[in-house]
Design a protein around this motif. Structure first.
Motif, PDB file in Angstrom:
ATOM      1  N   GLY A 182       0.815  -1.203   0.000  1.00  0.00           N
ATOM      2  CA  GLY A 182       0.000   0.000   0.000  1.00  0.00           C
ATOM      3  C   GLY A 182       0.849   1.254   0.000  1.00  0.00           C
ATOM      4  O   GLY A 182       2.051   1.217   0.313  1.00  0.00           O
ATOM      5  N   PHE A 183       0.226   2.353  -0.372  1.00  0.00           N
ATOM      6  CA  PHE A 183       0.903   3.650  -0.347  1.00  0.00           C
ATOM      7  C   PHE A 183       0.720   4.274   1.035  1.00  0.00           C
ATOM      8  O   PHE A 183      -0.413   4.465   1.489  1.00  0.00           O
ATOM      9  CB  PHE A 183       0.330   4.569  -1.419  1.00  0.00           C
ATOM     10  N   VAL A 184       1.823   4.588   1.688  1.00  0.00           N
ATOM     11  CA  VAL A 184       1.806   5.174   3.021  1.00  0.00           C
ATOM     12  C   VAL A 184       2.734   6.385   3.050  1.00  0.00           C
ATOM     13  O   VAL A 184       3.457   6.654   2.090  1.00  0.00           O
ATOM     14  CB  VAL A 184       2.241   4.154   4.099  1.00  0.00           C
ATOM     15  N   ALA A 185       2.713   7.102   4.146  1.00  0.00           N
ATOM     16  CA  ALA A 185       3.677   8.182   4.355  1.00  0.00           C
ATOM     17  C   ALA A 185       5.000   7.565   4.794  1.00  0.00           C
ATOM     18  O   ALA A 185       5.020   6.648   5.629  1.00  0.00           O
ATOM     19  CB  ALA A 185       3.173   9.148   5.417  1.00  0.00           C
ATOM     20  N   LEU A 186       6.091   8.031   4.242  1.00  0.00           N
ATOM     21  CA  LEU A 186       7.402   7.507   4.627  1.00  0.00           C
ATOM     22  C   LEU A 186       7.605   7.619   6.133  1.00  0.00           C
ATOM     23  O   LEU A 186       8.220   6.746   6.755  1.00  0.00           O
ATOM     24  CB  LEU A 186       8.510   8.265   3.888  1.00  0.00           C
ATOM     25  N   SER A 187       7.058   8.651   6.746  1.00  0.00           N
ATOM     26  CA  SER A 187       7.234   8.866   8.183  1.00  0.00           C
ATOM     27  C   SER A 187       6.670   7.736   9.031  1.00  0.00           C
ATOM     28  O   SER A 187       7.069   7.555  10.175  1.00  0.00           O
ATOM     29  CB  SER A 187       6.554  10.175   8.600  1.00  0.00           C
ATOM     30  N   GLN A 188       5.756   6.945   8.475  1.00  0.00           N
ATOM     31  CA  GLN A 188       5.152   5.842   9.221  1.00  0.00           C
ATOM     32  C   GLN A 188       6.062   4.619   9.301  1.00  0.00           C
ATOM     33  O   GLN A 188       5.856   3.750  10.152  1.00  0.00           O
ATOM     34  CB  GLN A 188       3.823   5.437   8.577  1.00  0.00           C
ATOM     35  N   ILE A 189       7.052   4.554   8.411  1.00  0.00           N
ATOM     36  CA  ILE A 189       7.872   3.336   8.318  1.00  0.00           C
ATOM     37  C   ILE A 189       9.370   3.649   8.360  1.00  0.00           C
ATOM     38  O   ILE A 189      10.192   2.763   8.117  1.00  0.00           O
ATOM     39  CB  ILE A 189       7.554   2.569   7.014  1.00  0.00           C
ATOM     40  N   TYR A 190       9.715   4.855   8.716  1.00  0.00           N
ATOM     41  CA  TYR A 190      11.095   5.322   8.562  1.00  0.00           C
ATOM     42  C   TYR A 190      11.481   6.174   9.758  1.00  0.00           C
ATOM     43  O   TYR A 190      10.684   6.970  10.246  1.00  0.00           O
ATOM     44  CB  TYR A 190      11.161   6.148   7.277  1.00  0.00           C
ATOM     45  N   LYS A 191      12.699   5.987  10.255  1.00  0.00           N
ATOM     46  CA  LYS A 191      13.212   6.848  11.318  1.00  0.00           C
ATOM     47  C   LYS A 191      14.730   6.817  11.315  1.00  0.00           C
ATOM     48  O   LYS A 191      15.343   5.764  11.154  1.00  0.00           O
ATOM     49  CB  LYS A 191      12.671   6.424  12.688  1.00  0.00           C
ATOM     50  N   ASP A 192      15.310   8.000  11.488  1.00  0.00           N
ATOM     51  CA  ASP A 192      16.770   8.152  11.565  1.00  0.00           C
ATOM     52  C   ASP A 192      17.482   7.516  10.377  1.00  0.00           C
ATOM     53  O   ASP A 192      18.510   6.855  10.515  1.00  0.00           O
ATOM     54  CB  ASP A 192      17.298   7.559  12.871  1.00  0.00           C
ATOM     55  N   GLY A 193      16.913   7.706   9.192  1.00  0.00           N
ATOM     56  CA  GLY A 193      17.568   7.252   7.969  1.00  0.00           C
ATOM     57  C   GLY A 193      17.396   5.783   7.651  1.00  0.00           C
ATOM     58  O   GLY A 193      18.029   5.277   6.728  1.00  0.00           O
ATOM     59  N   LYS A 194      16.530   5.090   8.390  1.00  0.00           N
ATOM     60  CA  LYS A 194      16.374   3.655   8.174  1.00  0.00           C
ATOM     61  C   LYS A 194      14.910   3.254   8.086  1.00  0.00           C
ATOM     62  O   LYS A 194      14.056   3.810   8.784  1.00  0.00           O
ATOM     63  CB  LYS A 194      17.026   2.873   9.322  1.00  0.00           C
ATOM     64  N   LEU A 195      14.643   2.258   7.240  1.00  0.00           N
ATOM     65  CA  LEU A 195      13.325   1.649   7.188  1.00  0.00           C
ATOM     66  C   LEU A 195      13.153   0.822   8.455  1.00  0.00           C
ATOM     67  O   LEU A 195      14.015   0.023   8.813  1.00  0.00           O
ATOM     68  CB  LEU A 195      13.227   0.756   5.951  1.00  0.00           C
ATOM     69  N   THR A 196      12.046   1.021   9.156  1.00  0.00           N
ATOM     70  CA  THR A 196      11.868   0.355  10.447  1.00  0.00           C
ATOM     71  C   THR A 196      11.244  -1.029  10.329  1.00  0.00           C
ATOM     72  O   THR A 196      11.314  -1.813  11.280  1.00  0.00           O
ATOM     73  CB  THR A 196      10.974   1.212  11.373  1.00  0.00           C
ATOM     74  N   GLN A 197      10.640  -1.341   9.179  1.00  0.00           N
ATOM     75  CA  GLN A 197       9.977  -2.635   9.027  1.00  0.00           C
ATOM     76  C   GLN A 197       9.637  -2.903   7.577  1.00  0.00           C
ATOM     77  O   GLN A 197       9.482  -1.986   6.779  1.00  0.00           O
ATOM     78  CB  GLN A 197       8.680  -2.645   9.848  1.00  0.00           C
TER      79      GLN A 197
END
Length: 250
Positions: A182-197
């Motif tokens: 799905g299309f999401v906001a990058l901020s939902q899956i990203y922090k400190d330069g890394k994909l969180t999941q």
């Protein structure tokens, strides 16, 4: 009166004055900005003594609520057109609108390695469900439809779309497995330069209109010092660092 008593009274007066100067600000926040604002809030409250009370949801829905008298004092939208419209309609404090973040759209799957770095999985068309936010209420949803149009996939994906009322619901469809991607906001899956999941394709900005996110002080907040303090804090270095850590630009 003894010196001790005078000192105690002075301390009580200072404490009471501090409480009197502390205010609460009611904020309507675009769903994509949930995590960043939750990270910003403690620093704002510590620095100013004011309390931030936030509601999170779709920008279009907040517009309707504000027009119907909702008690919001500051609006952090997911676009620039909605705050501008409220401004033109006389619903805001003149001169208070500014761009607090420029958002990034991502195609995301909760499954590692499911999405390639160029988003070819979209054209492969092997999935059953593609989640997006309601394009009429959520600017990230509108951006998603623009991407599908630019890629020539509007018709091919029409029957596969699973539409959430906000970008949060679109994210939930994917995170729970109800949609493979799905299309999401990058901020939902990203922090400190890394994909969180999971796996993701960061959508090139030239595939959709810029997601300029504007903030504005609403009429109900024009006389609230906490509303003005929040807007100023969002422009400062502490908030900027957090905003950028979640993948936004300024």
């Amino acid at each position: 009166m003894s010196l001790l008593t005078k000192t105690a009274l002075a301390g009580l007066f200072t404490l009471a004055l501090g409480h009197a100067q502390a205010d609460e600000v009611q904020v309507a926040v675009a769903a994509n900005f949930t995590a960043p604002l939750q990270a910003i809030a403690p620093g704002f409250e510590k620095a100013t003594g004011h309390k931030l009370v936030a509601a999170y949801g779709a920008t279009g829905q907040f517009y309707a609520q504000i027009k119907n008298g909702a008690p919001f004092e500051v609006f952090l939208a997911a676009d620039d057109s909605t705050p501008e419209k409220l401004e033109q309609e006389g619903q805001t404090l003149a001169g208070s609108r500014f761009t607090y973040a420029i958002g990034t759209l991502a195609l995301w799957s909760a499954k590692p390695d499911y999405i390639d770095t160029k988003g070819q999985v979209l054209k492969a068309n092997q999935y059953q469900h593609l989640a997006i936010a309601n394009p009429k209420a959520a600017p990230y949803g509108l951006a998603a439809t623009q991407v599908l149009g630019k890629l020539g996939l509007s018709e091919a994906t029409r029957s596969k779309l699973v539409e959430g009322q906000s970008i949060t619901q679109a994210y939930q469809f994917v995170s729970t497995g109800n949609a493979e991607l799905g299309f999401v906001a990058l901020s939902q899956i990203y922090k400190d330069g890394k994909l969180t999941q999971g796996s993701a394709w960061i959508v090139p900005a030239n595939l959709h209109e810029p997601i300029k996110q504007d903030a504005v002080i609403l009429n109900k907040g024009r006389d609230n010092p906490a509303a003005k303090a929040l807007v100023e804090y969002l422009k400062g270095p502490q908030a900027t660092a957090i905003i950028q850590a979640y993948g936004y630009t300024r």
